[in-house]
Design an enzyme around this catalytic site. Structure first.
Site, PDB file in Angstrom:
ATOM      1  N   SER A  60     -15.708  -5.725 -17.126  1.00 29.36           N
ATOM      2  CA  SER A  60     -14.571  -6.548 -17.572  1.00 29.36           C
ATOM      3  C   SER A  60     -14.814  -7.559 -18.644  1.00 29.36           C
ATOM      4  O   SER A  60     -16.031  -7.594 -19.106  1.00 29.36           O
ATOM      5  CB  SER A  60     -14.392  -7.604 -16.405  1.00 29.36           C
ATOM      6  N   ILE A  62     -15.396  -9.493 -22.202  1.00 30.28           N
ATOM      7  CA  ILE A  62     -15.926  -8.998 -23.486  1.00 30.28           C
ATOM      8  C   ILE A  62     -16.880  -7.985 -23.280  1.00 30.28           C
ATOM      9  O   ILE A  62     -16.727  -6.946 -24.283  1.00 30.28           O
ATOM     10  CB  ILE A  62     -16.727 -10.265 -23.900  1.00 30.28           C
ATOM     11  N   SER A 190     -22.886 -18.580 -26.002  1.00 32.72           N
ATOM     12  CA  SER A 190     -21.742 -19.319 -25.622  1.00 32.72           C
ATOM     13  C   SER A 190     -21.855 -20.586 -26.884  1.00 32.72           C
ATOM     14  O   SER A 190     -23.124 -20.922 -27.139  1.00 32.72           O
ATOM     15  CB  SER A 190     -21.641 -19.928 -24.492  1.00 32.72           C
ATOM     16  N   TYR A 203     -24.431 -24.295 -16.363  1.00 36.75           N
ATOM     17  CA  TYR A 203     -23.981 -23.124 -17.375  1.00 36.75           C
ATOM     18  C   TYR A 203     -24.559 -23.391 -18.544  1.00 36.75           C
ATOM     19  O   TYR A 203     -25.240 -22.627 -19.405  1.00 36.75           O
ATOM     20  CB  TYR A 203     -22.403 -23.053 -17.519  1.00 36.75           C
ATOM     21  N   LYS A 207     -27.372 -21.428 -20.919  1.00 31.57           N
ATOM     22  CA  LYS A 207     -27.145 -20.930 -22.413  1.00 31.57           C
ATOM     23  C   LYS A 207     -28.112 -21.465 -23.308  1.00 31.57           C
ATOM     24  O   LYS A 207     -28.456 -20.988 -24.337  1.00 31.57           O
ATOM     25  CB  LYS A 207     -25.525 -21.187 -22.586  1.00 31.57           C
ATOM     26  N   SER A 239     -10.451 -13.907 -20.692  1.00 33.79           N
ATOM     27  CA  SER A 239     -11.218 -13.083 -19.975  1.00 33.79           C
ATOM     28  C   SER A 239     -11.067 -13.602 -18.493  1.00 33.79           C
ATOM     29  O   SER A 239     -10.165 -14.764 -18.171  1.00 33.79           O
ATOM     30  CB  SER A 239     -12.703 -12.779 -20.285  1.00 33.79           C
TER      31      SER A 239
END
Length: 339
Positions: A60, A62, A190, A203, A207, A239
């Site tokens: 799904s 990207i 990101s 998150y 990253k 997304s």
């Protein structure tokens, strides 16, 4: 012509160049190096043909769009994610819309958190296609919860998937690339791997860890100039990443669709990613304003960036508590482009 007049002409040219760059930046949806490559650089249609590309998180968002655009370039595709049914759907879409045949696409189910399976998966790809030219580390999950409300298991899950899973698969593929002395390792990071924002503590940590690891790895591979590591940092993109984000509990996701119209179109983001891959760019930022501007602040003026993030972060938390997309308010005065 007098020296004084020549000097004034030089100053005028410099000022004009600065004005042009400012206007370009105000209209930018990526860092200026990437936009220059889009204008004057190598085309993906020239550079990526006949390569074997392994895309994780291909079911799904990207990853799916990347597979579809790559399928039009004449590559061989390896599609990996946990959901086999969704991978088969993406494969069918690639066959219908691209230039590939059944033999050119391998559906390879993969759970990044099951690190013991990565070496076997790598061997399957090599047995099928004989080589891996590009590994696109795209799989991952985001987070929407306040730090003090969040279980430690959520942070552990994000590190296991986003960071350790990506590192593990890369380390399985890397010996093959070192043996061939060529290859591309692409990390779909990101902007939150550069800056920081409330509601995304785990998150952001995962990253930031990826950026640090792969920057160090790039330096260690300096004796292998044919192996290129590209850190790609998108901002908000259309997304299901927010819908699938973890919340305060590892068993609970956001689970509802949020507004998408203010975010960059997935097709535009992926096109810029392909340009980055074709031109071997080491790090790129892909985002509309204001997030692109904020990223420049974080990179070059961190004190100002911290002040600005604290101001904007309050609104982000308010949006989240009111059931809105956390970032929607930032786009009220900025018109998105490239829909």
């Amino acid at each position: 012509m007098s020296w004084e007049l020549l000097l004034w002409l030089l100053v005028l040219c410099v000022l004009l160049a600065l004005v042009v760059q400012l206007l370009r930046f105000l209209r930018a949806d990526a860092d200026l190096t990437l936009l220059w490559a889009e204008w004057q650089g190598r085309r993906p249609e020239w550079e990526l043909t006949d390569m074997v590309v392994w895309v994780t998180g291909a079911s799904s968002g990207i990853g799916e769009e990347l597979a579809c655009q790559l399928s039009k370039l004449g590559v061989s595709l390896v599609l990996s994610a946990r959901r086999v049914q969704e991978l088969e759907r993406v494969k069918t879409r690639c066959l219908e819309n691209g230039n590939l045949k059944e033999k050119d696409i391998l559906v390879l189910p993969l759970d990044l958190t099951d690190r013991s399976s990565h070496e076997a998966a790598t061997k399957v790809v090599l047995q099928e296609f004989g080589k891996i030219d590009i590994l696109v580390n795209n799989a991952g999950r985001s987070q929407r919860s306040l730090c003090m409300d969040t279980s430690l298991d959520v942070f552990k899950e994000l590190i296991e998937l986003n960071y350790l899973g990506t590192v593990s698969l890369t380390m399985c593929v890397l010996p093959h690339m070192i043996e061939r002395k060529q290859g591309k390792i692409v990390i779909v990071n990101s902007l939150l791997g550069i800056l920081s924002a409330p509601l995304s503590t785990g998150y952001c940590a995962s990253k930031h860890a990826l950026r640090g690891f792969f920057n160090c790895l790039r330096a260690e591979l300096a004796t292998y100039p044919g192996i290129v590591i590209s850190n790609i940092c998108p901002g908000p993109v259309q997304s299901n990443i927010v819908k699938n984000s973890l919340t305060e509990d590892v068993q609970k996701t956001v689970g509802v669709d949020t507004a998408q119209s203010h975010k960059m179109a997935t097709s535009r983001c992926v096109r810029l990613m392909l340009i980055s891959m074709a031109n071997d760019l080491k790090e790129v930022w892909i985002s509309d304003h204001p997030f692109l501007l904020i990223t420049y602040f974080w990179q070059y003026m961190p004190t100002w960036a911290l002040w600005l993030t604290n101001k904007l972060g309050k609104r982000r938390i308010e949006n989240f508590k009111n059931g809105l997309d956390a970032d929607i308010s930032y786009f009220k005065t900025w018109k998105t482009k490239h829909d």
